[in-house]
Structure formats: C-alpha cells, structure tokens
Motif scaffolding. Structure first.
Motif, PDB file in Angstrom:
ATOM      1  N   GLN A  22     -27.272   0.982  62.017  1.00 42.49           N
ATOM      2  CA  GLN A  22     -28.682   1.343  62.108  1.00 42.49           C
ATOM      3  C   GLN A  22     -29.055   2.401  61.080  1.00 42.49           C
ATOM      4  O   GLN A  22     -30.203   2.463  60.654  1.00 42.49           O
ATOM      5  CB  GLN A  22     -28.996   1.860  63.523  1.00 42.49           C
ATOM      6  N   THR A  23     -28.105   3.259  60.706  1.00 39.17           N
ATOM      7  CA  THR A  23     -28.363   4.325  59.740  1.00 39.17           C
ATOM      8  C   THR A  23     -27.238   4.373  58.714  1.00 39.17           C
ATOM      9  O   THR A  23     -26.156   3.813  58.936  1.00 39.17           O
ATOM     10  CB  THR A  23     -28.448   5.704  60.430  1.00 39.17           C
ATOM     11  N   THR A  24     -27.493   5.077  57.633  1.00 36.92           N
ATOM     12  CA  THR A  24     -26.470   5.261  56.609  1.00 36.92           C
ATOM     13  C   THR A  24     -25.303   6.071  57.153  1.00 36.92           C
ATOM     14  O   THR A  24     -24.149   5.788  56.840  1.00 36.92           O
ATOM     15  CB  THR A  24     -27.074   5.965  55.379  1.00 36.92           C
ATOM     16  N   PHE A  25     -25.604   7.064  57.977  1.00 40.94           N
ATOM     17  CA  PHE A  25     -24.539   7.882  58.555  1.00 40.94           C
ATOM     18  C   PHE A  25     -23.625   7.044  59.441  1.00 40.94           C
ATOM     19  O   PHE A  25     -22.402   7.202  59.422  1.00 40.94           O
ATOM     20  CB  PHE A  25     -25.129   9.044  59.359  1.00 40.94           C
ATOM     21  N   GLU A  26     -24.208   6.160  60.213  1.00 44.78           N
ATOM     22  CA  GLU A  26     -23.408   5.277  61.069  1.00 44.78           C
ATOM     23  C   GLU A  26     -22.558   4.339  60.208  1.00 44.78           C
ATOM     24  O   GLU A  26     -21.399   4.079  60.520  1.00 44.78           O
ATOM     25  CB  GLU A  26     -24.324   4.471  61.984  1.00 44.78           C
ATOM     26  N   ALA A  27     -23.129   3.845  59.120  1.00 45.11           N
ATOM     27  CA  ALA A  27     -22.384   2.963  58.218  1.00 45.11           C
ATOM     28  C   ALA A  27     -21.201   3.703  57.592  1.00 45.11           C
ATOM     29  O   ALA A  27     -20.113   3.134  57.439  1.00 45.11           O
ATOM     30  CB  ALA A  27     -23.303   2.420  57.129  1.00 45.11           C
ATOM     31  N   GLU A  28     -21.400   4.959  57.241  1.00 44.37           N
ATOM     32  CA  GLU A  28     -20.303   5.755  56.674  1.00 44.37           C
ATOM     33  C   GLU A  28     -19.196   5.966  57.705  1.00 44.37           C
ATOM     34  O   GLU A  28     -18.007   5.920  57.365  1.00 44.37           O
ATOM     35  CB  GLU A  28     -20.829   7.091  56.169  1.00 44.37           C
ATOM     36  N   ASP A  29     -19.573   6.190  58.959  1.00 46.02           N
ATOM     37  CA  ASP A  29     -18.576   6.327  60.021  1.00 46.02           C
ATOM     38  C   ASP A  29     -17.787   5.028  60.204  1.00 46.02           C
ATOM     39  O   ASP A  29     -16.571   5.059  60.371  1.00 46.02           O
ATOM     40  CB  ASP A  29     -19.240   6.696  61.345  1.00 46.02           C
ATOM     41  N   VAL A  30     -18.495   3.916  60.172  1.00 45.10           N
ATOM     42  CA  VAL A  30     -17.834   2.617  60.316  1.00 45.10           C
ATOM     43  C   VAL A  30     -16.893   2.383  59.141  1.00 45.10           C
ATOM     44  O   VAL A  30     -15.762   1.910  59.322  1.00 45.10           O
ATOM     45  CB  VAL A  30     -18.877   1.481  60.415  1.00 45.10           C
ATOM     46  N   LEU A  31     -17.331   2.728  57.939  1.00 51.06           N
ATOM     47  CA  LEU A  31     -16.493   2.568  56.748  1.00 51.06           C
ATOM     48  C   LEU A  31     -15.218   3.390  56.877  1.00 51.06           C
ATOM     49  O   LEU A  31     -14.116   2.896  56.610  1.00 51.06           O
ATOM     50  CB  LEU A  31     -17.269   2.985  55.502  1.00 51.06           C
ATOM     51  N   GLN A  32     -15.348   4.634  57.313  1.00 57.40           N
ATOM     52  CA  GLN A  32     -14.178   5.495  57.469  1.00 57.40           C
ATOM     53  C   GLN A  32     -13.239   4.946  58.540  1.00 57.40           C
ATOM     54  O   GLN A  32     -12.031   4.860  58.332  1.00 57.40           O
ATOM     55  CB  GLN A  32     -14.609   6.907  57.830  1.00 57.40           C
ATOM     56  N   GLU A  33     -13.791   4.563  59.678  1.00 56.37           N
ATOM     57  CA  GLU A  33     -12.969   4.007  60.752  1.00 56.37           C
ATOM     58  C   GLU A  33     -12.276   2.722  60.294  1.00 56.37           C
ATOM     59  O   GLU A  33     -11.104   2.491  60.585  1.00 56.37           O
ATOM     60  CB  GLU A  33     -13.838   3.725  61.974  1.00 56.37           C
ATOM     61  N   GLY A  34     -13.010   1.904  59.561  1.00 55.24           N
ATOM     62  CA  GLY A  34     -12.436   0.655  59.071  1.00 55.24           C
ATOM     63  C   GLY A  34     -11.295   0.881  58.100  1.00 55.24           C
ATOM     64  O   GLY A  34     -10.246   0.228  58.188  1.00 55.24           O
ATOM     65  N   PHE A  35     -11.465   1.817  57.166  1.00 55.09           N
ATOM     66  CA  PHE A  35     -10.386   2.078  56.214  1.00 55.09           C
ATOM     67  C   PHE A  35      -9.175   2.716  56.890  1.00 55.09           C
ATOM     68  O   PHE A  35      -8.041   2.454  56.480  1.00 55.09           O
ATOM     69  CB  PHE A  35     -10.871   2.923  55.034  1.00 55.09           C
ATOM     70  N   LEU A  36      -9.388   3.523  57.913  1.00 57.51           N
ATOM     71  CA  LEU A  36      -8.245   4.050  58.662  1.00 57.51           C
ATOM     72  C   LEU A  36      -7.461   2.910  59.303  1.00 57.51           C
ATOM     73  O   LEU A  36      -6.224   2.903  59.291  1.00 57.51           O
ATOM     74  CB  LEU A  36      -8.716   5.044  59.725  1.00 57.51           C
ATOM     75  N   THR A  37      -8.178   1.934  59.832  1.00 63.13           N
ATOM     76  CA  THR A  37      -7.518   0.763  60.418  1.00 63.13           C
ATOM     77  C   THR A  37      -6.795  -0.042  59.346  1.00 63.13           C
ATOM     78  O   THR A  37      -5.671  -0.509  59.563  1.00 63.13           O
ATOM     79  CB  THR A  37      -8.544  -0.124  61.148  1.00 63.13           C
ATOM     80  N   VAL A  38      -7.420  -0.200  58.183  1.00 57.92           N
ATOM     81  CA  VAL A  38      -6.783  -0.923  57.078  1.00 57.92           C
ATOM     82  C   VAL A  38      -5.484  -0.240  56.686  1.00 57.92           C
ATOM     83  O   VAL A  38      -4.435  -0.886  56.557  1.00 57.92           O
ATOM     84  CB  VAL A  38      -7.737  -1.018  55.856  1.00 57.92           C
ATOM     85  N   PHE A  39      -5.517   1.081  56.496  1.00 59.06           N
ATOM     86  CA  PHE A  39      -4.323   1.796  56.061  1.00 59.06           C
ATOM     87  C   PHE A  39      -3.228   1.754  57.120  1.00 59.06           C
ATOM     88  O   PHE A  39      -2.041   1.636  56.795  1.00 59.06           O
ATOM     89  CB  PHE A  39      -4.662   3.241  55.717  1.00 59.06           C
ATOM     90  N   LYS A  40      -3.617   1.815  58.384  1.00 62.26           N
ATOM     91  CA  LYS A  40      -2.640   1.786  59.471  1.00 62.26           C
ATOM     92  C   LYS A  40      -1.962   0.419  59.567  1.00 62.26           C
ATOM     93  O   LYS A  40      -0.784   0.330  59.894  1.00 62.26           O
ATOM     94  CB  LYS A  40      -3.330   2.130  60.791  1.00 62.26           C
ATOM     95  N   ASN A  41      -2.713  -0.654  59.292  1.00 61.43           N
ATOM     96  CA  ASN A  41      -2.190  -2.011  59.476  1.00 61.43           C
ATOM     97  C   ASN A  41      -1.874  -2.724  58.172  1.00 61.43           C
ATOM     98  O   ASN A  41      -1.667  -3.946  58.184  1.00 61.43           O
ATOM     99  CB  ASN A  41      -3.201  -2.837  60.277  1.00 61.43           C
ATOM    100  N   LEU A  42      -1.817  -2.010  57.079  1.00 67.02           N
ATOM    101  CA  LEU A  42      -1.578  -2.650  55.780  1.00 67.02           C
ATOM    102  C   LEU A  42      -0.247  -3.397  55.743  1.00 67.02           C
ATOM    103  O   LEU A  42      -0.146  -4.459  55.127  1.00 67.02           O
ATOM    104  CB  LEU A  42      -1.648  -1.605  54.669  1.00 67.02           C
ATOM    105  N   ARG A  56     -12.644  -7.016  54.826  1.00 64.30           N
ATOM    106  CA  ARG A  56     -14.005  -7.275  55.294  1.00 64.30           C
ATOM    107  C   ARG A  56     -14.017  -7.579  56.793  1.00 64.30           C
ATOM    108  O   ARG A  56     -14.868  -7.103  57.534  1.00 64.30           O
ATOM    109  CB  ARG A  56     -14.621  -8.436  54.521  1.00 64.30           C
ATOM    110  N   ARG A  57     -13.056  -8.366  57.262  1.00 64.24           N
ATOM    111  CA  ARG A  57     -12.982  -8.696  58.687  1.00 64.24           C
ATOM    112  C   ARG A  57     -12.750  -7.428  59.518  1.00 64.24           C
ATOM    113  O   ARG A  57     -13.327  -7.264  60.593  1.00 64.24           O
ATOM    114  CB  ARG A  57     -11.847  -9.705  58.908  1.00 64.24           C
ATOM    115  N   ILE A  58     -11.900  -6.548  59.030  1.00 63.31           N
ATOM    116  CA  ILE A  58     -11.654  -5.282  59.725  1.00 63.31           C
ATOM    117  C   ILE A  58     -12.928  -4.451  59.773  1.00 63.31           C
ATOM    118  O   ILE A  58     -13.250  -3.845  60.800  1.00 63.31           O
ATOM    119  CB  ILE A  58     -10.495  -4.516  59.055  1.00 63.31           C
ATOM    120  N   MET A  59     -13.691  -4.429  58.675  1.00 64.99           N
ATOM    121  CA  MET A  59     -14.937  -3.656  58.646  1.00 64.99           C
ATOM    122  C   MET A  59     -15.962  -4.227  59.627  1.00 64.99           C
ATOM    123  O   MET A  59     -16.651  -3.477  60.325  1.00 64.99           O
ATOM    124  CB  MET A  59     -15.534  -3.631  57.236  1.00 64.99           C
ATOM    125  N   VAL A  60     -16.071  -5.525  59.681  1.00 62.43           N
ATOM    126  CA  VAL A  60     -17.009  -6.155  60.616  1.00 62.43           C
ATOM    127  C   VAL A  60     -16.607  -5.829  62.053  1.00 62.43           C
ATOM    128  O   VAL A  60     -17.449  -5.474  62.882  1.00 62.43           O
ATOM    129  CB  VAL A  60     -17.079  -7.682  60.387  1.00 62.43           C
TER     130      VAL A  60
END
Length: 101
Positions: A22-42, A56-60
C-alpha cells in the motif's frame, strides 16, 4: 555473494513489492524481509528455474504474508470467533506468476 545478489535484483524486486504494498515504506519492509528469506534459503535453491524467478516468488510470498498480517480482524456474525475482513482495495496490481519452478 549477498551484496551482489541484492545489487543485481533489488530494483526489479522493489517493483514487484510495490505492486503488492500500500505504501513505499511497506514495500521496502517486504523487500527486506524477502531478501532475508532469500539469503537464508539460498543453499536450497535447486536450479530448476532461473534465480530471478525463484527470488520473485519469495518476494510475492513475503508481500502476501505482510498483507495478511495487516488485514484487520472483525468479530464474525455469530460472535463465536473472529475472521479477517479484507479491504476492498487489498492489492493494487495483482500479478499472476506461472509455476514454472
């Protein structure tokens, strides 16, 4: 390795997150959470599909989790339990992702 992946995919993944947030701030939080998941499961990436599709699937999924967390709770009509009431404008630009991987 993590810095390289972030620099390579952050712009495109931010665009994905902005479609769901809904907001840019929320999108940034999602991006950070998604990349943490990517790095953890790489290490579990199976190379059945391109890395970008997997990220992309992890981000969605991270965006959908964030959306569900932010959905308001309302008492049900019976009063026995609670249920989530989804906002009318829950997702601005929902995209369909094929299950290629």
């Amino acid at each position: 390795m993590q810095k390289y992946l972030y620099e390579r995919f952050a712009g495109r993944m931010m665009a994905v997150c902005l479609r769901y947030a809904q907001t840019t701030f929320e999108a940034e939080d999602v991006l950070q959470e998604g990349f943490l998941t990517v790095f953890k499961n790489l290490a579990s990436f199976r190379r059945e599909c391109p890395l970008e599709f997997w990220i992309r699937r992890i981000m969605v999924n991270a965006a959908l989790r964030q959306h569900r967390r932010n959905a308001p709770w309302w008492p049900s009509a019976t009063g026995a339990s609670t249920q989530r009431i989804w906002p009318a404008r829950s997702l601005r630009f929902p995209i369909t992702i094929s299950r290629r991987c």
